[in-house]
Design an enzyme around this catalytic site. Structure first.
Site, PDB file in Angstrom:
ATOM      1  N   TYR A  13       1.403  -5.636 -11.693  1.00  0.00           N
ATOM      2  CA  TYR A  13       1.983  -6.957 -11.422  1.00  0.00           C
ATOM      3  C   TYR A  13       2.441  -7.629 -12.717  1.00  0.00           C
ATOM      4  O   TYR A  13       3.515  -8.234 -12.758  1.00  0.00           O
ATOM      5  CB  TYR A  13       0.997  -7.835 -10.660  1.00  0.00           C
ATOM      6  CG  TYR A  13       0.606  -7.254  -9.311  1.00  0.00           C
ATOM      7  CD1 TYR A  13       1.521  -6.568  -8.521  1.00  0.00           C
ATOM      8  CD2 TYR A  13      -0.691  -7.385  -8.822  1.00  0.00           C
ATOM      9  CE1 TYR A  13       1.158  -6.031  -7.289  1.00  0.00           C
ATOM     10  CE2 TYR A  13      -1.060  -6.860  -7.595  1.00  0.00           C
ATOM     11  CZ  TYR A  13      -0.129  -6.179  -6.832  1.00  0.00           C
ATOM     12  OH  TYR A  13      -0.495  -5.658  -5.622  1.00  0.00           O
ATOM     13  N   ALA A  69       0.836  -1.203   0.000  1.00  0.00           N
ATOM     14  CA  ALA A  69       0.000   0.000   0.000  1.00  0.00           C
ATOM     15  C   ALA A  69       0.868   1.249   0.000  1.00  0.00           C
ATOM     16  O   ALA A  69       1.944   1.270   0.591  1.00  0.00           O
ATOM     17  CB  ALA A  69      -0.930   0.010   1.209  1.00  0.00           C
ATOM     18  N   GLU A 127      -2.310 -12.497  -4.293  1.00  0.00           N
ATOM     19  CA  GLU A 127      -3.708 -12.472  -4.714  1.00  0.00           C
ATOM     20  C   GLU A 127      -4.096 -11.016  -4.911  1.00  0.00           C
ATOM     21  O   GLU A 127      -3.648 -10.141  -4.175  1.00  0.00           O
ATOM     22  CB  GLU A 127      -4.640 -13.083  -3.656  1.00  0.00           C
ATOM     23  CG  GLU A 127      -4.498 -14.572  -3.480  1.00  0.00           C
ATOM     24  CD  GLU A 127      -3.475 -14.952  -2.424  1.00  0.00           C
ATOM     25  OE1 GLU A 127      -3.164 -16.152  -2.312  1.00  0.00           O
ATOM     26  OE2 GLU A 127      -2.958 -14.053  -1.717  1.00  0.00           O
TER      27      GLU A 127
END
Length: 166
Positions: free
Chosen positions: A124, A79, A112
């Site tokens: 990603y 984050a 995930e």
């Protein structure tokens, strides 16, 4: 906001003193944020846990965590503080996390991500992650599915060369 000079960023291990700030970032970032107790437990009781903070001028502006088990790293959290988003800092944080995983002997990394989170999925994929399956109803706030993604990590001799341009 003025663009961040990435050379001013400092990456370091998370400490217990950082936990209140990390919890504040969690609250800004996630529908089901981790609690202070969860982070304290990770830092004090989980010998697989590796957490880092991204610091700018003495302020934590992001963090990431993973578990390193055998030759695999499992990303637990990533984050960036809301005012600093959209400047490539999440990518810098993930690259640092991948470097750290390799230092701990990891050859692969998994995570995930919400199936609806196309922004994170693009990041990603840019960092070498590929979809490999779905975890149905993974997110407890709305029972959304999670996309499972895996990346092969470079061997340690290749790490600096691979990530130097990021």
């Amino acid at each position: 906001m003025t663009p961040i000079d990435v050379n001013q960023l400092v990456f370091r291990s998370m400490t217990l003193d950082d936990v209140p700030t990390i919890v504040a970032i969690e609250l800004e970032s996630f529908a089901t944020p981790w609690t202070e107790e969860a982070f304290v437990n990770e830092l004090t009781n989980n010998h697989f846990a590796r957490y880092m903070v991204m610091d700018l001028d003495g302020r934590i502006i992001g963090y990431a965590g993973m578990w390193t088990i055998m030759d695999e790293a499992h990303v637990t959290n990533v984050a960036v503080r809301e005012p600093y988003r959209g400047q490539g800092l999440g990518e810098r944080l993930m690259v640092e996390l991948q470097r750290t995983a390799v230092m701990f002997g990891s050859r692969r990394m998994t995570l995930e991500v919400r199936v609806s989170n196309s922004i994170a999925q693009r990041l990603y994929k840019k960092l070498g992650f590929e979809p490999s399956g779905i975890r149905p109803g993974y997110y407890s706030d709305n029972m959304e599915d999670a996309l499972i993604m895996w990346a092969e990590l470079p061997v340690s001799a290749e790490v600096e060369q691979l990530y130097d341009d990021k």
